[in-house]
Motif scaffolding. Structure first.
Motif, PDB file in Angstrom:
ATOM      1  N   MET A 303       0.823  -1.205   0.000  1.00  0.00           N
ATOM      2  CA  MET A 303       0.000   0.000   0.000  1.00  0.00           C
ATOM      3  C   MET A 303       0.859   1.258   0.000  1.00  0.00           C
ATOM      4  SD  MET A 303      -2.924  -1.099   2.776  1.00  0.00           S
ATOM      5  CE  MET A 303      -3.623   0.536   2.822  1.00  0.00           C
ATOM      6  N   LEU A 304       1.991   1.200   0.679  1.00  0.00           N
ATOM      7  CA  LEU A 304       2.821   2.384   0.847  1.00  0.00           C
ATOM      8  C   LEU A 304       3.829   2.553  -0.292  1.00  0.00           C
ATOM      9  CD1 LEU A 304       3.481   1.953   4.671  1.00  0.00           C
ATOM     10  CD2 LEU A 304       2.109   3.769   3.620  1.00  0.00           C
ATOM     11  N   VAL A 305       4.727   1.596  -0.429  1.00  0.00           N
ATOM     12  CA  VAL A 305       5.851   1.769  -1.363  1.00  0.00           C
ATOM     13  C   VAL A 305       5.641   1.067  -2.698  1.00  0.00           C
ATOM     14  CG1 VAL A 305       7.556   2.196   0.429  1.00  0.00           C
ATOM     15  CG2 VAL A 305       7.081  -0.157  -0.263  1.00  0.00           C
ATOM     16  N   GLY A 306       4.508   0.395  -2.870  1.00  0.00           N
ATOM     17  CA  GLY A 306       4.232  -0.251  -4.150  1.00  0.00           C
ATOM     18  C   GLY A 306       3.949   0.724  -5.275  1.00  0.00           C
ATOM     19  N   SER A 307       3.732   1.993  -4.926  1.00  0.00           N
ATOM     20  CA  SER A 307       3.428   3.017  -5.932  1.00  0.00           C
ATOM     21  C   SER A 307       4.619   3.928  -6.217  1.00  0.00           C
ATOM     22  CB  SER A 307       2.243   3.872  -5.454  1.00  0.00           C
ATOM     23  OG  SER A 307       1.108   3.079  -5.204  1.00  0.00           O
ATOM     24  N   THR A 308       5.790   3.559  -5.747  1.00  0.00           N
ATOM     25  CA  THR A 308       6.931   4.471  -5.864  1.00  0.00           C
ATOM     26  C   THR A 308       7.358   4.703  -7.320  1.00  0.00           C
ATOM     27  OG1 THR A 308       8.336   2.562  -5.343  1.00  0.00           O
ATOM     28  CG2 THR A 308       7.879   4.107  -3.563  1.00  0.00           C
ATOM     29  N   PHE A 309       7.140   3.708  -8.196  1.00  0.00           N
ATOM     30  CA  PHE A 309       7.514   3.916  -9.594  1.00  0.00           C
ATOM     31  C   PHE A 309       6.642   4.991 -10.228  1.00  0.00           C
ATOM     32  CE2 PHE A 309       7.396   3.021 -14.159  1.00  0.00           C
ATOM     33  CZ  PHE A 309       8.750   2.934 -14.450  1.00  0.00           C
ATOM     34  N   SER A 310       5.328   4.873 -10.078  1.00  0.00           N
ATOM     35  CA  SER A 310       4.428   5.859 -10.680  1.00  0.00           C
ATOM     36  C   SER A 310       4.579   7.228 -10.020  1.00  0.00           C
ATOM     37  CB  SER A 310       2.975   5.379 -10.592  1.00  0.00           C
ATOM     38  OG  SER A 310       2.584   5.110  -9.269  1.00  0.00           O
ATOM     39  N   LEU A 311       4.795   7.264  -8.705  1.00  0.00           N
ATOM     40  CA  LEU A 311       5.004   8.545  -8.024  1.00  0.00           C
ATOM     41  C   LEU A 311       6.301   9.207  -8.487  1.00  0.00           C
ATOM     42  CD1 LEU A 311       3.897   7.698  -4.362  1.00  0.00           C
ATOM     43  CD2 LEU A 311       2.736   9.238  -5.960  1.00  0.00           C
ATOM     44  N   GLY A 312       7.334   8.392  -8.741  1.00  0.00           N
ATOM     45  CA  GLY A 312       8.597   8.938  -9.220  1.00  0.00           C
ATOM     46  C   GLY A 312       8.459   9.556 -10.601  1.00  0.00           C
ATOM     47  N   ILE A 313       7.729   8.883 -11.502  1.00  0.00           N
ATOM     48  CA  ILE A 313       7.497   9.433 -12.839  1.00  0.00           C
ATOM     49  C   ILE A 313       6.738  10.752 -12.749  1.00  0.00           C
ATOM     50  CG2 ILE A 313       6.238   9.067 -15.007  1.00  0.00           C
ATOM     51  CD1 ILE A 313       6.836   6.117 -14.767  1.00  0.00           C
ATOM     52  N   THR A 314       5.725  10.780 -11.894  1.00  0.00           N
ATOM     53  CA  THR A 314       4.924  11.993 -11.744  1.00  0.00           C
ATOM     54  C   THR A 314       5.761  13.140 -11.193  1.00  0.00           C
ATOM     55  OG1 THR A 314       3.098  10.510 -11.180  1.00  0.00           O
ATOM     56  CG2 THR A 314       2.716  12.847 -10.880  1.00  0.00           C
ATOM     57  N   TYR A 315       6.601  12.855 -10.217  1.00  0.00           N
ATOM     58  CA  TYR A 315       7.458  13.877  -9.618  1.00  0.00           C
ATOM     59  C   TYR A 315       8.454  14.400 -10.656  1.00  0.00           C
ATOM     60  CZ  TYR A 315      10.055  16.124  -5.773  1.00  0.00           C
ATOM     61  OH  TYR A 315      10.643  17.026  -4.919  1.00  0.00           O
ATOM     62  N   MET A 316       8.997  13.486 -11.459  1.00  0.00           N
ATOM     63  CA  MET A 316       9.910  13.887 -12.531  1.00  0.00           C
ATOM     64  C   MET A 316       9.222  14.852 -13.494  1.00  0.00           C
ATOM     65  SD  MET A 316      10.332  13.146 -16.030  1.00  0.00           S
ATOM     66  CE  MET A 316       9.465  11.598 -16.176  1.00  0.00           C
ATOM     67  N   ALA A 317       7.966  14.543 -13.855  1.00  0.00           N
ATOM     68  CA  ALA A 317       7.222  15.396 -14.784  1.00  0.00           C
ATOM     69  C   ALA A 317       6.937  16.770 -14.184  1.00  0.00           C
ATOM     70  CB  ALA A 317       5.919  14.719 -15.186  1.00  0.00           C
ATOM     71  N   ASP A 318       6.825  16.838 -12.854  1.00  0.00           N
ATOM     72  CA  ASP A 318       6.623  18.132 -12.193  1.00  0.00           C
ATOM     73  C   ASP A 318       7.888  18.988 -12.229  1.00  0.00           C
ATOM     74  OD1 ASP A 318       4.059  17.372 -11.546  1.00  0.00           O
ATOM     75  OD2 ASP A 318       4.523  16.820  -9.478  1.00  0.00           O
ATOM     76  N   LEU A 319       9.050  18.343 -12.186  1.00  0.00           N
ATOM     77  CA  LEU A 319      10.308  19.062 -12.042  1.00  0.00           C
ATOM     78  C   LEU A 319      10.902  19.534 -13.365  1.00  0.00           C
ATOM     79  CD1 LEU A 319      12.020  16.773  -9.363  1.00  0.00           C
ATOM     80  CD2 LEU A 319      11.124  19.079  -8.984  1.00  0.00           C
ATOM     81  N   LEU A 320      10.474  18.917 -14.478  1.00  0.00           N
ATOM     82  CA  LEU A 320      11.111  19.196 -15.765  1.00  0.00           C
ATOM     83  C   LEU A 320      10.156  19.873 -16.746  1.00  0.00           C
ATOM     84  CD1 LEU A 320      12.990  15.818 -16.342  1.00  0.00           C
ATOM     85  CD2 LEU A 320      14.002  17.986 -15.628  1.00  0.00           C
ATOM     86  N   PRO A 321      10.690  20.692 -17.670  1.00  0.00           N
ATOM     87  CA  PRO A 321       9.881  21.210 -18.776  1.00  0.00           C
ATOM     88  C   PRO A 321       9.427  20.053 -19.675  1.00  0.00           C
ATOM     89  CG  PRO A 321      11.943  22.421 -18.565  1.00  0.00           C
ATOM     90  CD  PRO A 321      12.053  21.223 -17.685  1.00  0.00           C
ATOM     91  N   ARG A 322       8.339  20.270 -20.424  1.00  0.00           N
ATOM     92  CA  ARG A 322       7.744  19.207 -21.224  1.00  0.00           C
ATOM     93  C   ARG A 322       8.715  18.613 -22.241  1.00  0.00           C
ATOM     94  NH1 ARG A 322       2.155  18.959 -21.706  1.00  0.00           N
ATOM     95  NH2 ARG A 322       2.302  18.665 -23.964  1.00  0.00           N
ATOM     96  N   GLN A 323       9.595  19.449 -22.825  1.00  0.00           N
ATOM     97  CA  GLN A 323      10.491  18.932 -23.859  1.00  0.00           C
ATOM     98  C   GLN A 323      11.544  17.983 -23.306  1.00  0.00           C
ATOM     99  OE1 GLN A 323      10.283  22.112 -22.932  1.00  0.00           O
ATOM    100  NE2 GLN A 323      12.259  23.170 -22.943  1.00  0.00           N
ATOM    101  N   PHE A 324      11.683  17.919 -21.967  1.00  0.00           N
ATOM    102  CA  PHE A 324      12.662  17.022 -21.371  1.00  0.00           C
ATOM    103  C   PHE A 324      12.021  15.777 -20.756  1.00  0.00           C
ATOM    104  CE2 PHE A 324      15.246  20.706 -21.921  1.00  0.00           C
ATOM    105  CZ  PHE A 324      16.526  20.196 -22.119  1.00  0.00           C
ATOM    106  N   LEU A 325      10.708  15.606 -20.971  1.00  0.00           N
ATOM    107  CA  LEU A 325      10.033  14.418 -20.444  1.00  0.00           C
ATOM    108  C   LEU A 325      10.544  13.124 -21.074  1.00  0.00           C
ATOM    109  CD1 LEU A 325       6.327  15.606 -20.028  1.00  0.00           C
ATOM    110  CD2 LEU A 325       8.134  15.455 -18.309  1.00  0.00           C
TER     111      LEU A 325
END
Length: 388
Positions: A303-325
């Motif tokens: 329940m807690l850490v099983g979502s770390t892959f999807s959360l990491g992708i989402t966090y990456m998308a928040d930190l970078l401009p769209r052209q660097f996705l």
């Protein structure tokens, strides 16, 4: 947008199903054939070698061809490779097929991840990527059930998986091709791809630790826990009940965590799951003699850490401009692959040489290390020099 999202997550579900089937299926076949466990484990790394090997070369084709052709090519490689397993049963031939499946899955996941993160807004990105994670987890959890078909025919699971992959693959042709955002001055040469990796790492390195975490967990729990459990006196039947609890917990709480990350922020959500996951695995180490306690800890940790892959992708998308996705998604896959190989390797060394020390303490140490990194990470407010 809804039709596009559902088609993409449907394709990912079938991909997860194939991946979830392949590892236990081939392991059982090789075990029944008398192949040593070390060769069996080494053979399983082929898919991750394929993932890591193709990763640096994926950005330029995506920029030139677009999302749809990238997914089409990746899916076709997986379908053909899966269909070829029954043709010739050979250790090296099957190794090459697993390598190709790693390449195909990388292209498929890279295309779908980047497409979803590109058309999602900040308000619904967490939900959409969580949905992606749920469908992959559902497929991955259902894959091992195909091993029961070995009683009927050794070739049947491969054939059915190829057929299911084909049915999901044809749905991509219902979508119109789109291209990732690019700077007008951006150069997609191989050299500049690596320069972009360096810049992406500078601004979003923290977001690649959660995918590493998920790969580490997936590899060590699936690869090391059954061996560790038998050595501490837990029988095979109990292992078959305890291990799926992690996947069930992941499926149950993936969407809620996605919504929470949309509302409260990725960093806060990730910090919470890492710290709570650390406590859960420490508890698992303390109470590992109790099968009921282990089942509970596995479910809660999922329940807690099983979502770390999807959360990491989402966090990456928040930190970078769209052209660097595209470059960011590649690095998420690379770190997932590194974690997937590091987990079983380090876990195996720990079981062999640190007798008396719980395997779960190693996992807890990894989680608390990422929590500390999250605590000290400060997002850069400026994006100067991020374009090439």
């Amino acid at each position: 947008m809804n039709i596009r999202l559902w088609i993409l997550v449907g394709i990912v579900a079938i991909s997860g199903f194939s991946q979830g089937m392949l590892m236990p299926l081939i392991a059982i076949i090789f075990e029944q054939d008398g192949l040593s466990s070390s060769i069996n484990g080494l053979h399983a790394t082929a898919i991750y070698i394929g993932i890591l090997g193709i990763s640096p070369f994926m950005e330029k084709p995506l920029q030139k061809l677009g999302f749809k052709p990238t997914i089409v090519i990746g899916g076709l490689i997986v379908i053909l490779s899966m269909a070829l397993f029954p043709v010739w049963k050979s250790l090296w031939f099957w190794f090459i097929l697993r390598l190709l499946i790693g390449i195909g899955d990388s292209l498929l996941h890279f295309g779908t991840q980047t497409w979803i993160t590109s058309f999602s807004t900040a308000a619904n990105r967490g939900r959409n990527i969580a949905l992606y994670g749920v469908f992959f987890s559902l497929g991955f959890a259902g894959g091992p059930m195909m091993t029961r078909l070995l009683e009927i025919s050794e070739n049947l699971p491969f054939i059915l998986s190829a057929v299911l992959s084909l049915l999901a693959w044809v749905t991509i042709f219902l979508l119109k091709n789109e291209f990732p955002a690019q700077d007008s001055i951006e150069d997609t040469s191989f050299f500049n791809t690596f320069k972009r990796f360096g810049k992406v790492w500078k601004y979003a390195w923290i977001a690649f630790l959660p995918p590493f975490c998920y790969g580490f967990l997936e590899g060590s729990l699936n690869g090391n826990f059954p061996v560790y459990a038998l050595r501490i006196g837990i029988d095979v039947d109990s292992v078959s009940i305890i291990l799926p609890a992690f996947a069930i917990g992941t499926i149950v709480f993936q969407m809620p965590l996605g919504y929470l990350s949309d509302r409260y922020g990725r960093k806060k959500t990730l910090s919470f799951v890492m710290s709570a996951g650390f406590l859960t695995f420490i508890a698992a180490g303390i109470f590992e003699a109790s099968e009921a306690a282990l089942f509970t800890c596995f479910f809660i940790s999922g329940m807690l850490v099983g979502s770390t892959f999807s959360l990491g992708i989402t966090y990456m998308a928040d930190l970078l401009p769209r052209q660097f996705l595209p470059a960011g998604n590649i690095m998420c896959s690379v770190f997932y692959g590194i974690g997937s190989m590091a987990g079983p390797f380090l876990g195996g060394l720990m079981i062999e040489y640190l007798k008396g020390v719980s395997l779960f303490y190693m996992i807890g140490l990894m989680l608390i290390s990422i929590f500390i990194a999250l605590f000290f990470f400060k997002p850069r407010k400026e994006m100067e020099g991020l374009t090439l």
